[in-house]
Every structure is written in structure tokens, then in C-alpha cells.
Write a protein that holds these residues in place. Structure first.
Motif, PDB file in Angstrom:
ATOM      1  N   ALA A 110       0.857  -1.186   0.000  1.00  0.00           N
ATOM      2  CA  ALA A 110       0.000   0.000   0.000  1.00  0.00           C
ATOM      3  C   ALA A 110       0.896   1.241   0.000  1.00  0.00           C
ATOM      4  CB  ALA A 110      -0.900  -0.042   1.226  1.00  0.00           C
ATOM      5  N   ASP A 111       0.273   2.411   0.096  1.00  0.00           N
ATOM      6  CA  ASP A 111       0.987   3.682   0.036  1.00  0.00           C
ATOM      7  C   ASP A 111       2.200   3.704   0.975  1.00  0.00           C
ATOM      8  OD1 ASP A 111       1.289   6.221  -0.963  1.00  0.00           O
ATOM      9  OD2 ASP A 111       0.054   7.134   0.607  1.00  0.00           O
ATOM     10  N   TRP A 112       3.397   3.838   0.421  1.00  0.00           N
ATOM     11  CA  TRP A 112       4.656   3.898   1.173  1.00  0.00           C
ATOM     12  C   TRP A 112       4.884   2.662   2.042  1.00  0.00           C
ATOM     13  CZ3 TRP A 112       8.155   7.167  -0.523  1.00  0.00           C
ATOM     14  CH2 TRP A 112       7.723   8.326  -1.179  1.00  0.00           C
ATOM     15  N   LYS A 113       4.418   1.512   1.586  1.00  0.00           N
ATOM     16  CA  LYS A 113       4.656   0.245   2.294  1.00  0.00           C
ATOM     17  C   LYS A 113       5.345  -0.736   1.358  1.00  0.00           C
ATOM     18  CE  LYS A 113       2.061   1.153   6.026  1.00  0.00           C
ATOM     19  NZ  LYS A 113       2.695   1.524   7.300  1.00  0.00           N
ATOM     20  N   LEU A 114       6.262  -1.515   1.922  1.00  0.00           N
ATOM     21  CA  LEU A 114       6.908  -2.591   1.175  1.00  0.00           C
ATOM     22  C   LEU A 114       6.559  -3.910   1.830  1.00  0.00           C
ATOM     23  CD1 LEU A 114      10.459  -1.031   0.700  1.00  0.00           C
ATOM     24  CD2 LEU A 114       8.724  -1.340  -1.076  1.00  0.00           C
ATOM     25  N   GLU A 115       6.399  -4.928   0.977  1.00  0.00           N
ATOM     26  CA  GLU A 115       6.005  -6.225   1.486  1.00  0.00           C
ATOM     27  C   GLU A 115       7.086  -7.250   1.154  1.00  0.00           C
ATOM     28  OE1 GLU A 115       1.967  -7.414   0.365  1.00  0.00           O
ATOM     29  OE2 GLU A 115       2.735  -9.460   0.221  1.00  0.00           O
ATOM     30  N   CYS A 116       7.428  -8.075   2.144  1.00  0.00           N
ATOM     31  CA  CYS A 116       8.427  -9.128   1.914  1.00  0.00           C
ATOM     32  C   CYS A 116       7.786 -10.246   1.090  1.00  0.00           C
ATOM     33  CB  CYS A 116       8.920  -9.681   3.241  1.00  0.00           C
ATOM     34  SG  CYS A 116       9.997 -11.123   3.038  1.00  0.00           S
ATOM     35  N   PRO A 117       8.389 -10.595  -0.050  1.00  0.00           N
ATOM     36  CA  PRO A 117       7.783 -11.633  -0.900  1.00  0.00           C
ATOM     37  C   PRO A 117       7.915 -13.020  -0.284  1.00  0.00           C
ATOM     38  CG  PRO A 117       9.921 -11.000  -1.760  1.00  0.00           C
ATOM     39  CD  PRO A 117       9.642 -10.082  -0.608  1.00  0.00           C
ATOM     40  N   ASN A 118       8.762 -13.142   0.723  1.00  0.00           N
ATOM     41  CA  ASN A 118       8.978 -14.460   1.339  1.00  0.00           C
ATOM     42  C   ASN A 118       8.029 -14.699   2.510  1.00  0.00           C
ATOM     43  OD1 ASN A 118      10.463 -16.945   1.633  1.00  0.00           O
ATOM     44  ND2 ASN A 118      11.386 -16.033   3.473  1.00  0.00           N
ATOM     45  N   CYS A 119       7.977 -13.727   3.455  1.00  0.00           N
ATOM     46  CA  CYS A 119       7.183 -13.969   4.669  1.00  0.00           C
ATOM     47  C   CYS A 119       5.943 -13.088   4.734  1.00  0.00           C
ATOM     48  CB  CYS A 119       8.044 -13.754   5.912  1.00  0.00           C
ATOM     49  SG  CYS A 119       8.464 -12.038   6.205  1.00  0.00           S
ATOM     50  N   GLY A 120       5.824 -12.133   3.819  1.00  0.00           N
ATOM     51  CA  GLY A 120       4.634 -11.293   3.802  1.00  0.00           C
ATOM     52  C   GLY A 120       4.673 -10.120   4.783  1.00  0.00           C
ATOM     53  N   ALA A 121       5.742 -10.001   5.557  1.00  0.00           N
ATOM     54  CA  ALA A 121       5.828  -8.887   6.508  1.00  0.00           C
ATOM     55  C   ALA A 121       5.834  -7.557   5.747  1.00  0.00           C
ATOM     56  CB  ALA A 121       7.095  -9.009   7.342  1.00  0.00           C
ATOM     57  N   VAL A 122       5.223  -6.536   6.359  1.00  0.00           N
ATOM     58  CA  VAL A 122       5.092  -5.231   5.718  1.00  0.00           C
ATOM     59  C   VAL A 122       5.825  -4.178   6.545  1.00  0.00           C
ATOM     60  CG1 VAL A 122       3.437  -3.422   5.094  1.00  0.00           C
ATOM     61  CG2 VAL A 122       2.904  -5.814   4.589  1.00  0.00           C
ATOM     62  N   TYR A 123       6.606  -3.325   5.863  1.00  0.00           N
ATOM     63  CA  TYR A 123       7.364  -2.258   6.519  1.00  0.00           C
ATOM     64  C   TYR A 123       7.265  -0.999   5.671  1.00  0.00           C
ATOM     65  CZ  TYR A 123       9.364  -6.228   9.007  1.00  0.00           C
ATOM     66  OH  TYR A 123       9.516  -7.370   9.742  1.00  0.00           O
TER      67      TYR A 123
END
Ligand SMILES: [Zn+2]
Ligand SMILES: [Zn+2]
Length: 1001
Positions: A110-123
């Protein structure tokens, strides 16, 4: 009217005209006439209508945005950019689990969020948008210090007393995790998501305008360009480099929006977008009103007229970019030369544009640190085969940039000082090289920093051949375009190109009519400076291809001189590790991935071989079922008397081939020949190896990746501590043995019912044989977890070696029963002659005799040979066929193959490069009148470290023609291009044209 006033008015009109002369007045890359053609074609052709519709659909998301929304997309200098979040740690949640998703693994969330393609964690966990908006100053620019710090909290833990309240919060400059590692999520997002969106918006709006002539697209595009021009003068990557942010700058630490290398992509897209939409914004009063209002609100410059807005975009964006080629903040070298030309032409101010174009051809371009102007790139950057001076994709990018440059400059016919096509004949080869680099018309060997481990890659795109055909009308290019398009006339159209032409289907029709239906066969080929030589079967169906690398002076090289590769049974049998996990100073890169021991080649002195030292082809013989190459390098290791590999590929009908691999070396200590087959496990027969319970190949006491030697670093290590799970013979091995790797199907290339293997038959006398495992880069999808290495060592000082191994790629069942060395008698050095019998499963026996120099040899079984290479195939004891190369005699029983001379030899007397399509070399003595010499390979003897072998394209009265392959090497004087050329062949050089003879029964 008073005459004087009238004259005054006339004078004012003239003055106005003068002040405008040199100002841009029309689009250059897509002219009004081209847009009109596009509209006509859209009405006439379905494909053109589809191309227009695709462009309109792509632009729809930007058109749906308000001008303000577009304007606000562009971020300013103080918001950092980074290509990594933290490449050492990976994901804060799953660590290195993210590595398998590549170098730039994070997904846009989402807006200004990155998602880990491996574990799905969002930062990050904070609402960065809220903080960003609180931090905008009176000019709409992000100022970190102005932001509302109360907004910097973990939105999943809103309670200030929650211990996690402040965790994973990024204010733009990165966030620390629980362990104190800094992760730069917002900077990564800004680089990879935000600015990429801006770029796509420009491209898609520009295309939609060009294909519809609808000013609405031009308007939206101009809103973005105007805003970028507001911010661009402040854009500078250097402060972020100082703070530890990473980007593509080749180590210089400089750039503009992004690193100085990749900033070129911005130049290309931003400046062309401006040029293409230029016509569409003329008379757009709404745009003037909008930009004026913004200028007033945010204290920006004069935007009170369309002229002022255009001048703003030109001066504050295009000229800014052009100036950065001079200060180095945009790197205008090698692979990126088309971009400043595109910017200069988009600027389109007669004198200024000409000056910028002149500058590209000036010996001083781009600046003092390194000079790579167009003449240098086209004459020295390109080699005679049209390949750039870097490995793999870097090298093709480099030559593609020159191809692009030729096309870019064609958009500006007023400039006549330089003409790439006419002035630089090597450019023609750049249109053919994508094909010549391929094995089996498909896969490009992953030499140096290129490709990945065991990858089969993709065949070349056909557009480059199509573009070449347009320029040169060379039937080879038509045939290649046809083949690689899948023989579809509708594919023979260049997107965003032919649609602008008056007769857009003419070229495709011409090509389809000119080519026959014959399949494109395979050619065994050799590339001199790039140093890739390929022996391959005639057909790609069940094809086999063997390559050897001996490149010279290449950037992004590995220390891999004479390494080999083998494609057979639909897989890569000797996978090169390819592109490292990361370039730059990444430790594993120098210590292992690009080091000598991780390649299929010979290590001497337990140190790496030279960096792209070059090698010379001594023999190149094609006479199926035999194909052979012999390459020597005296620059791979200093002080070696011999470092030379001879490869003989022999076909076994219907679908097999084996390879006799002879590596000779004299001088230096500890010769170690390394092989890595296509899997992480290998089975040994005929030899017992003992597991080494601890440590690595560097020793039982040396742990994985440790560098305990005195002064040992990642750049000078042998790489032995990267080889683990070691098994050793524990002593000398003189008997024959085999090592068998069963191919792993990591890339979905093994068909149901197939089971490809590589079996190596060793006839090498070693002081030690070892197996050990080494790891390919782990962040490239499809790379194996590990590979099993075989290392044959001959130890001591001033060692002399002849390594003799036979490679048998087979499917399910071996086709070789056994191999054995044959007794020989001769007067030459013992290590200079190899003779062996290869007994095939069906009882056929091949006898292969290979000598370093032509030698008279008696071989057991009553065989007499005098020459360099001989093959006898015996079926039920009877000679089925004989081949010999650089030889005068091959005798088996009553059957004799003989020749009056082994080779034609003599001296070069003259060279002539006047006609770039017909380079000629005069020889003394000239070659005899024998048309069968056309297509053979002639070698020239000289002191150059790179190969100077050429295909004979034609015979002339007193010598040969190399056709359109130039014999020019480069310039005599890099500061004075008029001072003449250096050559790959010179009068006084010796020449050798080995002859290959065949006997079939
Ligand atoms: Zn993760
Ligand atoms: Zn490599």
C-alpha cells in the motif's frame, strides 16, 4: 501607415524572429507527419488500432488522476533514494529468506509500504504518508526536520506505553530493527516505487499522445515534467552516499535523483517525453493557468506563458541533465552514450544541440577521469565482432547503446558532422552479435557477471535484426529477424516505430519474401576479443554446444581464462556461477564467484589467474563428426611457459557427442584443474575418496569462508575455504576413474523420461583428487543450492602437466563403454602428445590423437600419425572414417590419409581496410587456388594477447578477404582520432592456415 513605423515594426518582427531562432519549435522523435501517419494507420490496420488502444489503456490510470495528484507524485531532494533496504540482513522478519527473490526483492505494498515476498511482513509500520505531508515546506518540498514527530509511531501499536510503539518506524532515513540494523524502506520505496511510477506515467502518457494526437495526454505529461524541472536542480545523490545509502554509481558515490549510472534511464525517458509531447502542449492555456497558479502558490519561477514553461523544462531539466554529463553526476560512458544525444536533440536549439552532439564526439568526452567519446566507443569499445568490451548483458547493452545512438541521431538530420553508420563499420556487426553469442541459437554462456547458474536464458529478440536490416539491407539480418520472430510476418513490426510510417507493412513483406523456409542451422564460431569460441552440432534439435572463454580486456570479467561450458541433453552440464549475489565489494564475489577455482579451468600457484588476460586460438577445425579448438594463453599467469587447452568434440550418432579435454601447463606451482558438473552430488567409480571430517578444501583447520593466511583477503585468496564437504584421495592417483553428476531439474528443462548426466572419464595422473561443494549465488531464482566440484591436483614447483579428461554428457544410459590411454612413441616432450581410445557402447572404437605441435607419432595398434589432430573411427575393426587437421599423415593398417602440406604458412605483406565491407590481407606466398579454403580459419602470428584468427570470407588474387569483419583494432592516439588506426593484422605477421582432411567409407 507611416513608412518609418512600418519599417520599425518590420525590424521588431525580425528581432523577435532572431530571438526565437534556435528555440525548439516542434517534436523531433515523433513529428507531426509521423503522428498523422499513425492516425491513418490506426484507421487502416487492425494491429495499429490495437497498438493505439494498448497505449490509451496504459495511460488511463494517469489520465484519471487530477493535475494536483500528478504534481504531488514527484518527491524532492531531501527524501532519500536507495536500491537496497539492507542487503546484509535481508528482511527484519525472515532474514536471508528473502534472498531467493533476487537483488531487489521487496514488493510494493500500500501507500509507502513494502512487502516481503517471502514472509509477507510489511514495513515500515508507521503511516509515512502522514509524516511526509506534515514535512512539506512552502515550495512543496520534503524537509525531514519540519515533519510532525508525533506521527512517527508503529500504527499496529498506537499506545505510547506499548514497548513496540516506536519499532519499525521510518522517517525517510531508515529504521533500526531490534538488533540495531538499519533498514531503509522509505528510501527503497522512493527509488523503486515512487520514481518508477513517475517514469511510467511519463512514458505511458507520451505514447498515448503520440498515437492519438490528443492534447489531454500531453497536458498530464507536462504537469509532471514541469514539476520535475522545479525540483531537478537540487537533486544530488552524493549527500545520501555519505550517509550510507546505496545506488548505482559504480563506486563514485555520485548521481542526481539516483546513482550516476541508472540516472541515464531518467535522461532517456524524461527528455524524450518532453520532445514527443511538445507539439501537444502548444496552445494549452489550461496548462499555463495551472502551472502559473502552482508557481504563485509555491513560490516557483515564471510560468506565465507556454514559452516560459518550456524554457523552464528545457533549462532546469534537460540542460541540467546535459551538464551532469560533464560533472560526472550522470555517467555518459560505454553503455549509455545514446542518452545525452537524446537530451541534446530533445532540447532542439540549433547551436546548443550541435555543440552538445559535437561534444559526444570530442576526445575529451565526458570528462578528464575517463574519456569515452563516440569514436572511442565505436572503434575501441566495440570489437571487430560488434560486441562491447564488457561481459554478457553489460557488453550487449554497450553495443545496443550505439545502435540506439545511430537511430536517435537519425531524428536530427540537420546535424551532419558525424554519421555513425557511414563512419563506424563495426556498428554493422553490433546488429548480428546477439545471434553469434548464442549457443544452440538460444543460450548465451554466462561469462563474467552475467546470467545465472545453469540458466538456459532466452533467445535474442528479433527486433535488433529487423532494425539492422532497415539500415543495411543485409540478407543475414533478414534471415535472423525471420527466424527469431518465429517466422511470423506480423511479428516483423517494430512497436512504436512502424506505426509512424507511411507504408508500415512494406518492410515485413520484403523480409518474408526474401527468406527461404530452411531452418537456421548452427555455426561453430569464434569471437576474438570477447573470447568466446563455440563448437556445436549442425542442428539445434538434440544439439550439443561446447564453449571456451579466453576474453581480453573485458570489464565485469571473472578470473576465468580458458574456462569451458557444455550444453547437452537440454541442460547446462558445466554451469558457470554467472552473476554474483552482488557486485561491488561483496566478499563472496571476489573470494569465490569470480575467482578461478569456481570455474571449469586450471588454477596455478593456488592463486587466481589474470583478469581477462586474453588467449589465442591455435587451431579451429570443423569436420563433423570432429570439431576441435586449441587455445593458448601466456598472460593468464605470469611466467608460465604453457597454459593451453585443446578441446575435441566428437559426435556419436544419432544424438550424442563426447569431449576430449586436454589441458597442458608448464611452470608455476600446484596445478589444479577444477570441474563443476550440473548438480550438488557426484558419484565416483574406480577411486576411493576419504571424507575430511572438518574444515574446507583450504584445510581441516580452516572453516567455511575463513581467510587465515598471512595477508589473505577476499581479493587474493585461492577461494579454497569456500569449498566444503571435502573428500580426498589422500595420495597420488594414476589409474583411470570416472565421476558422474546426475543433472538436477531446477529450471524445468528435463523432459519426462529423460535423465541427463555428465560423466567425466579421467586419464590424468594426479598427486591428489578431491571432491568438494561450493555455492552458487543464492539470490538468483533457480540457482542450485550447491555444486559438486572435482579438483585434480598436480603438486610441486615448476610443474609440467598434461591433464586428460573425457566428458560424456548422456541421457539415462552411458554411450561410452570405457576410455583408455594408448601407448605412443615419438621424439617430442611426453606431455605434448595424447592418444586415447574411446570405446562406445555399440562396439565402435574412436582413436583420438592430439599433439601440441605437429608431431610424428606411432600409436599402438599400428597407427602412424604426423600432425596435430587425428581421429579414426573403427566399426567392427574396420575404418569407418578418418579426420586429420594440421597433419600430413594418418595411417591405420592399409588405409592412409595423407596430404602434401599440413597447413598453408607464410607472411602478411599488406593490409587494406579502405572498403569496410571487404577487408583484405595480402599473403606471401598467396593461398593456392582452392575454393574449399573459404570458410576455414586463418591465424595470424603477432605479439597481441588477444586472438587474431579470422574466417576466410573470400580468396583474393594475392591473399584473403575477411569480408565485413574489420581488421582495425583501434586508434593510434586516443586524443587525436585523425592520427590513424592500429590493426589486428600487420605486414610482417606470420600466417597459418591449418588444413583439415577427411576420409569416409
Ligand atoms: Zn520476510
Ligand atoms: Zn564465471
Amino acid at each position: 501607415m507611416d513608412l518609418r513605423i512600418d519599417m520599425c515594426l518590420a525590424a521588431i518582427v525580425v528581432l523577435l524572429a532572431c530571438s526565437c531562432a534556435g528555440a525548439k519549435d516542434a517534436g523531433r522523435f515523433v513529428t507531426a507527419q509521423m503522428r498523422a501517419n499513425a492516425l491513418a494507420n490506426v484507421g487502416a490496420y487492425e494491429w495499429a488500432a490495437a497498438e493505439q488502444k494498448a497505449a490509451v489503456d496504459a495511460a488511463a490510470r494517469w489520465v484519471a488522476m487530477s493535475d494536483d495528484e500528478l504534481w504531488a507524485m514527484v518527491t524532492s531532494q531531501e527524501l532519500p533514494r536507495d536500491i537496497h533496504t539492507n542487503k546484509d540482513v535481508g528482511c527484519p522478519n525472515c532474514g536471508s529468506g528473502i534472498a531467493r527473490f533476487g537483488n531487489y526483492p521487496w514488493r510494493a505494498g500500500a501507500d509507502w509500504k513494502l512487502e516481503c515476498p517471502n514472509c509477507g511482513a510489511v514495513y515500515p509500520k508507521n503511516d509515512f504518508r502522514a509524516f511526509y505531508e506534515s514535512a512539506l515546506d512552502e515550495h512543496g518540498c520534503f524537509r525531514r526536520e519540519l515533519g510532525d514527530k508525533a506521527l512517527l509511531f508503529n500504527a499496529e501499536h498506537p499506545d505510547p506505553n506499548d514497548p513496540l510503539h516506536k519499532l519499525y518506524v521510518d522517517d525517510g532515513y531508515g529504521l533500526p530493527d531490534e538488533k540495531g540494523n538499519r533498514h531503509r524502506f522509505i528510501a527503497y520505496y522512493n527509488s523503486w516505487v515512487q520514481w518508477i511510477r513517475v517514469r511510467y506515467a511519463l512514458i505511458e502518457l507520451m505514447r498515448a499522445y503520440a498515437l492519438t494526437s490528443e492534447p489531454a495526454y500531453a497536458h498530464k505529461c507536462a504537469v509532471l515534467l514541469d514539476r520535475i524541472a522545479d525540483l531537478y536542480p537540487d537533486m544530488d545523490f552524493a549527500p545520501f552516499h555519505a550517509l550510507g545509502f546505496e545506488h548505482s554509481h559504480g563506486g563514485w558515490g555520485i548521481g542526481r535523483i539516483i546513482g550516476c549510472l541508472w540516472e541515464n534511464d531518467h535522461v532517456w525517458h524524461f527528455t524524450r517525453a518532453y520532445d514527443v509531447i511538445f507539439d501537444g502542449i502548444q496552445g494549452d492555456e489550461a496548462l499555463v493557468r495551472y502551472c502559473s497558479a502552482k508557481a504563485q502558490q509555491f513560490g516557483l519561477g515564471d510560468k506565465s506563458s507556454m514559452e516560459a514553461i518550456c524554457r523552464h523544462i528545457e533549462d532546469d531539466l534537460i540542460v541540467e541533465m546535459l551538464n551532469s554529463y560533464k560533472d560526472g553526476r550522470i555517467d555518459g560512458n560505454t553503455a549509455r552514450i545514446r542518452n545525452p544525444a537524446a537530451a541534446a536533440i530533445a532540447l532542439d536549439r540549433a547551436d546548443e544541440t550541435a555543440q552538445w552532439l559535437d561534444y559526444l564526439f570530442d576526445p575529451g568526452y565526458p570528462h578528464e577521469k575517463y574519456q569515452n567519446p563516440v569514436p572511442f566507443l565505436a572503434m575501441e569499445g566495440l570489437d571487430r565482432d560488434g560486441m562491447g568490451s564488457m561481459c554478457g548483458g553489460y557488453g550487449t547493452m554497450q553495443k545496443d547503446s550505439l545502435i540506439d545512438l545511430a537511430e536517435v541521431m537519425a531524428a536530427y538530420p540537420e546535424y551532419t558532422a558525424h554519421n555513425l553508420v557511414a563512419d563506424y563499420p563495426k556498428l554493422k556487426q553490433a546488429f548480428l552479435i546477439d545471434h553469434r553469442l548464442r549457443c544452440l541459437n538460444h543460450v548465451m554462456p554466462p561469462i563474467g557477471d552475467s546470467g545465472s547458474t545453469g540458466n538456459w536464458g532466452v533467445p535474442p529478440g528479433h527486433h535488433v535484426f529487423l532494425r539492422g536490416y532497415k539500415l543495411y539491407k543485409d540478407p543475414r539480418m533478414a534471415a535472423l529477424a525471420w527466424h527469431y520472430s518465429g517466422r511470423k510476418p506480423e511479428a516483423l513490426r517494430l512497436p512504436f516505430d512502424d506505426i509512424f510510417r507511411e507504408a508500415p507493412e512494406a518492410l515485413a513483406g520484403e523480409i518474408a519474401a526474401s527468406v527461404g523456409e530452411a531452418e537456421l542451422g548452427l555455426v561453430s564460431d569464434h569471437l576474438g576479443r570477447y573470447g568466446q569460441a563455440v563448437l556445436q552440432t549442425q542442428s539445434a534439435q538434440d544439439g550439443r554446444a561446447l564453449w571456451i572463454h579466453h576474453g581480453f580486456g573485458k570489464n565485469h570479467s571473472h578470473r576465468d581464462c580458458m574456462t569451458i561450458g557444455l550444453y547437452a541433453k537440454n541442460i547446462d552440464m558445466l554451469p558457470d556461477l554467472g552473476y554474483p549475489e552482488y557486485t561491488g565489494s561483496w566478499p563472496k564475489r571476489g573470494a569465490w564467484t569470480s575467482n578461478t577455482v569456481s570455474h571449469n579451468t586450471l588454477l596455478v600457484n593456488d592463486t587466481a589467474s589474470g583478469y581477462s588476460p586474453g588467449g589465442r586460438i591455435e587451431l579451429f577445425a570443423i569436420s563433423p563428426p570432429l570439431r576441435a579448438i586449441d587455445v593458448s594463453s601466456l598472460t593468464a599467469y605470469p611466467g608460465m611457459r604453457t597454459y593451453r587447452r585443446s578441446l575435441v568434440m566428437v559426435d556419436v550418432p544419432p544424438t550424442d557427442s563426447y569431449v576430449v579435454d586436454i589441458f597442458r601447463a608448464r611452470g608455476g606451482s600446484n596445478h589444479r584443474l577444477s570441474y563443476n558438473g550440473p548438480s550438488g552430488a557426484a558419484t565416483v567409480e574406480g577411486l576411493t575418496l576419504q571424507p575430511q571430517p572438518t574444515g574446507t578444501f583450504a584445510g581441516p583447520e580452516v572453516g567455511f569462508t575463513e581467510l587465515p593466511g598471512e595477508g589473505e583477503t577476499t581479493s587474493n585468496t585461492s577461494g579454497f575455504s569456500y569449498l566444503y564437504d571435502v573428500q580426498r584421495s589422500g595420495g597420488p592417483v594414476s589409474s583411470a576413474y570416472t565421476v558422474d553428476w546426475k543433472g538436477e531439474d531446477l529450471r524445468k528443462r528435463i523432459k519426462e523420461g529423460s535423465e541427463p548426466h555428465l560423466r567425466l572419464h579421467s586419464l590424468t595422473t594426479s598427486d591428489e583428487v578431491a571432491l568438494a561443494s561450493g555455492d552458487p549465488p543464492q539470490n538468483k531464482g533457480g540457482n542450485p543450492r550447491s555444486l559438486r566440484y572435482l579438483i585434480q591436483s598436480r603438486l610441486g614447483d615448476d610443474v609440467e602437466s598434461q591433464f586428460l579428461n573425457i566428458l560424456e554428457p548422456y541421457d539415462t544410459t552411458p554411450f561410452i563403454r570405457r576410455v583408455r590411454a594408448l601407448q605412443v612413441s615419438h621424439d617430442a616432450d611426453a606431455n605434448s602428445v595424447a592418444a586415447l581410445a574411446v570405446e562406445l557402447a555399440d562396439g565402435t572404437v574412436d582413436i583420438v590423437i592430439q599433439c601440441e605441435q605437429p608431431t610424428a607419432v606411432q600409436v599402438e595398434g599400428g597407427i602412424e600419425f604426423n600432425g596435430q589432430l587425428g581421429l579414426i573411427r573403427l566399426v567392427e575393426g574396420e575404418v569407418k572414417l578418418m579426420r586429420m587437421s594440421n597433419a600430413t599423415l594418418l595411417r591405420h593398417g592399409a588405409l592412409t590419409l595423407s596430404a602434401p602440406v599440413a597447413a598453408h604458412e607464410g607472411t602478411v605483406t599488406a593490409i587494406d581496410t579502405t572498403d569496410p565491407m571487404n577487408n583484405t590481407i595480402s599473403l606471401d606466398p598467396p593461398l593456392p587456388g582452392d575454393e574449399s579454403l573459404v570458410g576455414t580459419v586463418i591465424h595470424f602470428g603477432n605479439g597481441l594477447p588477444l586472438d587474431t584468427s579470422f574466417d576466410v570470407k573470400a580468396r583474393t588474387d594475392d591473399g584473403i578477404s575477411t569480408g565485413d569483419i574489420t581488421i582495425i583494432r583501434g586508434f593510434v592516439d586516443q586524443k587525436d582520432f585523425a592520427a590513424g588506426h592500429t590493426y589486428l593484422v600487420n605486414p610482417g605477421d606470420g600466417y597459418l592456415l591449418p588444413l583439415t582432411r577427411a576420409l569416409d567409407r
